[in-house]
Enzyme design. Structure first.
Site, mmCIF file in Angstrom:
data_model
loop_
_atom_site.group_PDB
_atom_site.id
_atom_site.type_symbol
_atom_site.label_atom_id
_atom_site.label_comp_id
_atom_site.label_asym_id
_atom_site.label_seq_id
_atom_site.Cartn_x
_atom_site.Cartn_y
_atom_site.Cartn_z
ATOM 1 C CG HIS A 30 -17.968 -5.737 -7.739
ATOM 2 N ND1 HIS A 30 -17.487 -4.968 -6.701
ATOM 3 C CD2 HIS A 30 -17.091 -6.763 -7.882
ATOM 4 C CE1 HIS A 30 -16.374 -5.515 -6.237
ATOM 5 N NE2 HIS A 30 -16.110 -6.613 -6.933
ATOM 6 C CD GLU A 31 -17.316 -9.827 -10.256
ATOM 7 O OE1 GLU A 31 -16.165 -9.828 -10.739
ATOM 8 O OE2 GLU A 31 -17.520 -9.984 -9.046
ATOM 9 C CG HIS B 46 -17.336 -15.593 -4.717
ATOM 10 N ND1 HIS B 46 -18.095 -15.201 -3.625
ATOM 11 C CD2 HIS B 46 -16.561 -14.544 -5.039
ATOM 12 C CE1 HIS B 46 -17.760 -13.969 -3.305
ATOM 13 N NE2 HIS B 46 -16.841 -13.542 -4.144
ATOM 14 C CB ALA B 47 -19.484 -12.781 -8.862
ATOM 15 C CE1 TYR C 141 -3.974 -2.147 0.119
ATOM 16 C CE2 TYR C 141 -2.555 -3.491 1.500
ATOM 17 C CZ TYR C 141 -3.695 -3.346 0.726
ATOM 18 O OH TYR C 141 -4.547 -4.409 0.569
ATOM 19 N NE ARG D 231 -8.091 -7.934 -2.671
ATOM 20 C CZ ARG D 231 -7.506 -8.726 -3.569
ATOM 21 N NH1 ARG D 231 -8.199 -9.229 -4.574
ATOM 22 N NH2 ARG D 231 -6.227 -9.019 -3.475
ATOM 23 C CE1 TYR D 232 -13.997 -7.664 -3.002
ATOM 24 C CE2 TYR D 232 -13.006 -8.942 -1.239
ATOM 25 C CZ TYR D 232 -13.369 -8.818 -2.560
ATOM 26 O OH TYR D 232 -13.105 -9.826 -3.448
ATOM 27 C CG HIS E 50 -13.158 -13.355 -0.348
ATOM 28 N ND1 HIS E 50 -14.531 -13.515 -0.294
ATOM 29 C CD2 HIS E 50 -12.925 -12.519 -1.389
ATOM 30 C CE1 HIS E 50 -15.100 -12.809 -1.250
ATOM 31 N NE2 HIS E 50 -14.152 -12.192 -1.931
ATOM 32 C CG HIS F 278 -13.012 -6.579 -10.923
ATOM 33 N ND1 HIS F 278 -12.156 -5.916 -10.090
ATOM 34 C CD2 HIS F 278 -13.859 -7.275 -10.106
ATOM 35 C CE1 HIS F 278 -12.464 -6.201 -8.817
ATOM 36 N NE2 HIS F 278 -13.509 -7.018 -8.808
ATOM 37 C CD GLU G 21 -12.307 -6.331 -5.447
ATOM 38 O OE1 GLU G 21 -13.503 -6.394 -5.793
ATOM 39 O OE2 GLU G 21 -11.441 -7.158 -5.820
HETATM 40 O O1 X8Z Z 1 -16.086 -11.063 -3.676
HETATM 41 C C1 X8Z Z 1 -16.655 -10.056 -4.071
HETATM 42 C C2 X8Z Z 1 -16.883 -9.855 -5.557
HETATM 43 C C3 X8Z Z 1 -15.824 -10.449 -6.382
HETATM 44 S S1 X8Z Z 1 -14.323 -9.597 -6.264
HETATM 45 C C4 X8Z Z 1 -18.189 -10.484 -5.946
HETATM 46 N N1 X8Z Z 1 -17.140 -9.158 -3.194
HETATM 47 C C5 X8Z Z 1 -17.003 -9.348 -1.753
HETATM 48 C C6 X8Z Z 1 -17.846 -10.508 -1.270
HETATM 49 O O2 X8Z Z 1 -18.707 -10.979 -2.012
HETATM 50 O O3 X8Z Z 1 -17.659 -10.940 -0.138
HETATM 51 C C7 X8Z Z 1 -17.796 -7.905 -3.518
HETATM 52 C C8 X8Z Z 1 -18.142 -7.271 -2.213
HETATM 53 C C9 X8Z Z 1 -17.475 -8.068 -1.134
HETATM 54 ZN ZN ZN Z 2 -14.369 -7.700 -7.050
#
Ligand code: X8Z
Ligand code: ZN
Length: 615
Positions: free
Chosen positions: A384-385, A354-355, A224, A521-522, A512, A388, A412
């Site tokens: 969101h996607e 998971h997207a 960072y 990051r979120y 994750h 990216h 993100e």
């Molecule tokens: O994982 C994601 C995206 C993909 S980078 C769908 N997000 C986090 C989650 O779902 O936990 C977006 C917001 C937080």
């Molecule tokens: Zn994302």
């Protein structure tokens, strides 16, 4: 996935020996000899960077393809193949990261110094020197991903549901028994992950030490453009700014849930039981909007219903999101995006639902992979996607090492920034909504947004607070689950709805953790997107309240955004931030300004109902 130089990595013994040999050969020289050695060394460093860049660029395509195939067709064979490619990729990245250290003290251009730093610090999961341990780590990583991707919960009647299907129940059911069953059932998938995760931590910590970091926590916090401990302090500062708003929201929601479910299920004080908030992980609460909506300020429309009414299928949802980006001046997505993406959950095989957004060839082969549900929530996730993908394409002309976002929070934040412009006015412009609700309904709109965004912030922070302590050894394996729930309570004020023990591994039920995707990051993205939105609205000349502003169709705002995206990771993130906002500081004031009318309203409601806030 997003291009990071390596998700996983190891050092070959040979590379380490070469590095040692090179550094000892530079000892015991006269001054004249030393300076000529330095010139040579500088030339060598430049050549090293160039070679490293082309090697990694080439290997990245192979790993992207193997991971794409694995997460689209989860079988024993694709797991083995992806693990073996990961092993090779990791070996090379750690070899290069180790070698890059020997050039650290040379006088090089800012660009080259930055490239060397990125080479060293961007390995998410470094493997140890021992090739056997590298292979072991690659196997574990792949197995954890598979366990999550294949995860299902089977009801007594024999129905077995996947994660998106279970999430749909968490979003819609108001039956606390059903919610509890699904909440508990999904977490069963994580129990077998515990020994794998524990071993993964040991191996990756060893890898981090080989690279000169105290542990993996320090490595993760080294990305960072500031010292790791300064970064931690910065996070505390940002969270401190938002916490009073979160506390008011928490207090209001807890009070409303108590009225509906009663003391037994939803107590009026203490932490909120985590199964009642409309989401599998209680991470964003927008799905319970109807349960807590203000009686007289409800905007009266529901995007999920509007999508159904206008016959939106999965593809149409993606096309609509794409058209927002093109309205800002971005080029349409390539044909290959439409041919190669996964939009709908296949019925005949296991996939990671998971997207995610991918950039297969570091140029134009961008795709998303997502089991789209036809809901307002997934309409936002699609934006969101695509954020990216448009970022990836904007920085495609950067050198390989800089093909990434300014920091991972920026990646993100882009699609979310665009999605903040999905206002009633915008919905009317695209023909989804007939009539824009007047300003008296703003509290309802703001509450819905706060349930998604403000509620998320402590969750966005706590995951890595847990992981960093796990990596540093402050949390031991015997304390994994208990420490998880202590942090859930501390940051979010939520609690497990039933007793948990160390036989459980609740962190593993969140993508994750088995997927090894850093999560801070979120949190950053949730701060940054409000800063971006505010500045882009100013550029677009919108003088109204910022929560009613949509930058749809505004080419000036789009051009400004593109300036930042094109920079990739070529400059420290404060420079990228300044390119859009004019400031070099992250600041949650933009969040507080956006929600200011809601904060006032929540505090009025809480004191009128005589609620004791806090937990
Ligand atoms: O994982 C994601 C995206 C993909 S980078 C769908 N997000 C986090 C989650 O779902 O936990 C977006 C917001 C937080
Ligand atoms: Zn994302």
């Amino acid at each position: 996935m997003n291009n990071s130089l390596a998700k996983v990595a190891t050092v070959s013994k040979l590379a380490a020996l070469i590095a040692i040999a090179l550094s000892t050969s530079a000892c015991n020289k006269t001054e004249a000899e030393t300076s000529s050695v330095k010139v040579d060394k500088t030339t060598e460093a430049k050549q090293f960077i160039q070679d490293a860049e082309s090697t990694m660029a080439e290997l990245s395509i192979e790993i992207n393809r193997s991971e794409w195939i694995y997460s689209n067709f989860i079988t024993e064979d694709t797991a083995a193949l992806s693990a073996s490619v990961a092993e090779k990729y990791t070996a090379k990245s750690v070899e290069l990261a180790t070698q890059s250290a020997q050039y650290a003290d040379l006088t090089l251009s800012e660009t080259d110094k930055r490239k060397l730093n990125i080479l060293r610090s961007s390995i998410v999961l470094p493997a140890p020197l021992d090739p056997a341990k590298n292979a072991e780590l690659a196997g574990i990583t792949s197995e954890l991903n598979g366990l999550y991707g294949k995860g299902k919960y089977c009801f007594e009647d024999g129905r077995c549901l996947t994660q998106p299907e279970l999430s749909a129940i968490m979003a819609n059911s108001k039956n606390p028994d059903e919610l509890l069953e699904v909440w508990q059932g999904w977490r069963e998938i994580a129990k077998p992950m515990r020994p794998l995760f524990e071993r993964e931590v040991v191996l990756a910590n060893e890898g981090a030490k080989d690279l000169g970091y105290a542990n993996l926590s320090e490595l993760w916090r080294s990305n960072y453009d500031m010292k790791p401990d300064e970064f931690s302090t910065e996070l505390d500062r940002l969270w401190g700014q938002v916490k009073p708003l979160y506390d008011s929201l928490h207090c209001y929601v807890r009070g409303e849930l108590n009225e509906q479910y009663g003391d037994e299920v939803a107590p009026a004080d203490g932490p909120i039981p985590a199964h009642l908030l409309g989401n599998m992980w209680a991470q964003s609460w927008g799905n319970i909007y109807n349960q807590v909506a203000p009686k007289d300020a409800d905007p009266g429309y529901d995007v999920t219903e509007l999508l159904a009414k206008h016959n939106y299928d999965e593809i149409k949802m993606v096309e609509q999101a794409e058209s927002f980006f093109t309205s800002l001046g971005f080029e349409p997505l390539p044909d290959t995006f439409w041919q190669r993406s996964l939009f709908v959950q296949p019925e005949d095989r296991d996939v990671v639902c998971h997207a995610s957004a991918w950039d297969l060839d570091n140029l134009d082969d961008i795709r998303i992979k997502m089991c789209i549900q036809k809901t307002a929530e997934d309409f936002t996730v699609i934006h969101h996607e695509l954020g990216h993908n448009f970022y990836q394409r904007a920085y495609k002309n950067q050198p390989f090492i800089f093909k990434n976002s300014a920091n991972d929070g920026f990646h993100e934040a882009i699609g979310d920034t665009v999605a903040l412009s999905i206002t009633p006015n915008y919905l009317k412009q695209i023909g989804l909504l007939d009539e824009v609700p007047d300003a008296s309904k703003d509290i309802g709109l703001l509450l819905k947004q706060a349930l998604d965004k403000v509620a998320f912030m402590p969750f966005g922070l706590m995951i890595d607070q847990w992981r960093w302590k796990v990596f540093s050894g402050e949390i031991t394996p015997e304390q994994y689950n208990q420490a998880w729930w202590e942090l859930r309570e501390k940051y979010q004020g939520v609690k497990a709805p039933i007793a948990r023990s160390e036989a459980d591994f609740d962190p593993g039920a969140k993508y994750h953790v088995p997927g090894n995707v850093p999560y801070t990051r979120y949190f950053l993205a949730h701060i940054l997107q409000f800063q971006f939105h505010k500045s882009l609205c100013e550029i677009a000349g919108d003088n109204g309240p910022v929560h009613r502003c949509s930058i749809y169709g505004n080419k000036e705002a789009g051009a400004k955004l593109n300036t930042m995206l094109e920079m990739g990771q070529s400059q420290p993130w404060p420079e990228a931030l300044a390119a859009v906002t004019g400031t070099k500081e992250m600041d949650a004031k933009a969040v507080l300004d956006y929600f200011a009318p809601l904060q006032t309203w929540l505090d009025e409601q809480n004191s009128a109902a005589n609620r004791q806030c806090g937990w």
